[in-house]
Design a protein around this motif. Structure first.
Motif, PDB file in Angstrom:
ATOM      1  N   LEU A 169       0.825  -1.201   0.000  1.00  0.00           N
ATOM      2  CA  LEU A 169       0.000   0.000   0.000  1.00  0.00           C
ATOM      3  C   LEU A 169       0.866   1.261   0.000  1.00  0.00           C
ATOM      4  N   VAL A 170       1.902   1.269   0.799  1.00  0.00           N
ATOM      5  CA  VAL A 170       2.791   2.425   0.885  1.00  0.00           C
ATOM      6  C   VAL A 170       3.473   2.681  -0.461  1.00  0.00           C
ATOM      7  N   ARG A 171       3.929   1.623  -1.099  1.00  0.00           N
ATOM      8  CA  ARG A 171       4.575   1.793  -2.412  1.00  0.00           C
ATOM      9  C   ARG A 171       3.589   2.412  -3.408  1.00  0.00           C
ATOM     10  N   TRP A 172       2.357   1.981  -3.372  1.00  0.00           N
ATOM     11  CA  TRP A 172       1.360   2.520  -4.292  1.00  0.00           C
ATOM     12  C   TRP A 172       1.112   4.004  -3.991  1.00  0.00           C
ATOM     13  N   ILE A 173       0.899   4.315  -2.731  1.00  0.00           N
ATOM     14  CA  ILE A 173       0.640   5.720  -2.367  1.00  0.00           C
ATOM     15  C   ILE A 173       1.818   6.600  -2.753  1.00  0.00           C
ATOM     16  N   GLU A 174       3.030   6.139  -2.488  1.00  0.00           N
ATOM     17  CA  GLU A 174       4.203   6.930  -2.842  1.00  0.00           C
ATOM     18  C   GLU A 174       4.266   7.190  -4.343  1.00  0.00           C
ATOM     19  N   SER A 175       3.846   6.216  -5.128  1.00  0.00           N
ATOM     20  CA  SER A 175       3.870   6.399  -6.583  1.00  0.00           C
ATOM     21  C   SER A 175       2.836   7.422  -7.045  1.00  0.00           C
TER      22      SER A 175
END
Length: 194
Positions: A169-175
């Motif tokens: 989830l964090v990787r997606w939000i950061e993107s």
């Protein structure tokens, strides 16, 4: 009541147990909560929601970075679950899984709770530069991942399940944040691993 809902759900707890934990006579319950167990549960849902939102807002205010705040927020829930030996999940999910179409008051309380949490997350994501409509969609995913990850971790009795969900989830939000590239978040080890 919130603790009882977190551990056993609405149908798994009796009023006598809640009253004994509170050290209160039965008359006090019906004086303050004439709707009985359902009204007490809706009040507990509101209190839990307020605490969740206030904690997330405090994390956001302290660092102003939504990714770091969400990582800490979910991490705190995971640590609480592990400390409880996987007995204390989120009372919102626990009650939601038990409701039926006839449980109008509970369903309304839960809907209000979920809307409030999603709005808090969406506001934080929008403040980081994510377009508001996209922030709303991501906030829905954050809440679904939070609740689903806690549920899966509780069943598996393994906090790593929730950490794995959080990392994705964090990787997606950061993107999604303008000008930011995804990085694998550093998560603290679970108490068993340390």
């Amino acid at each position: 009541m919130a603790r009882a809902l977190r551990e056993r759900g609405l149908h798994g707890v009796g009023l006598a147990e809640v009253l004994a934990d509170a050290g209160a006579p039965k008359g006090v319950l019906y004086h303050h909560f004439p709707g009985g167990k359902t009204e007490l549960a809706t009040a507990a849902i509101a209190a839990v929601t307020e605490a969740m939102v206030q904690r997330l807002q405090a994390l956001l205010a302290a660092g102003a970075d939504p990714v770091a705040a969400l990582t800490r927020w979910v991490g705190e829930a995971e640590r609480q679950l592990v400390r409880s030996q996987f007995t204390a999940g989120c009372p919102l999910a626990t009650v939601a899984l038990e409701t039926t179409p006839d449980d109008q008051a509970l369903r309304q309380a839960l809907d209000t709770a979920f809307v409030r949490i999603r709005s808090t997350v969406a506001d934080a994501l929008a403040a980081s530069g994510i377009p508001p409509a996209r922030a709303q969609m991501l906030a829905g995913l954050v809440l679904a991942a939070y609740e689903g990850g806690l549920l899966q971790a509780r069943v598996a009795q393994d906090g790593a399940v929730l950490q794995s969900v959080l990392q994705g989830l964090v990787r997606w939000i950061e993107s999604e944040i303008p000008g930011r590239s995804p990085a694998t978040p550093h998560l603290p080890p679970t108490p068993e691993a340390s």
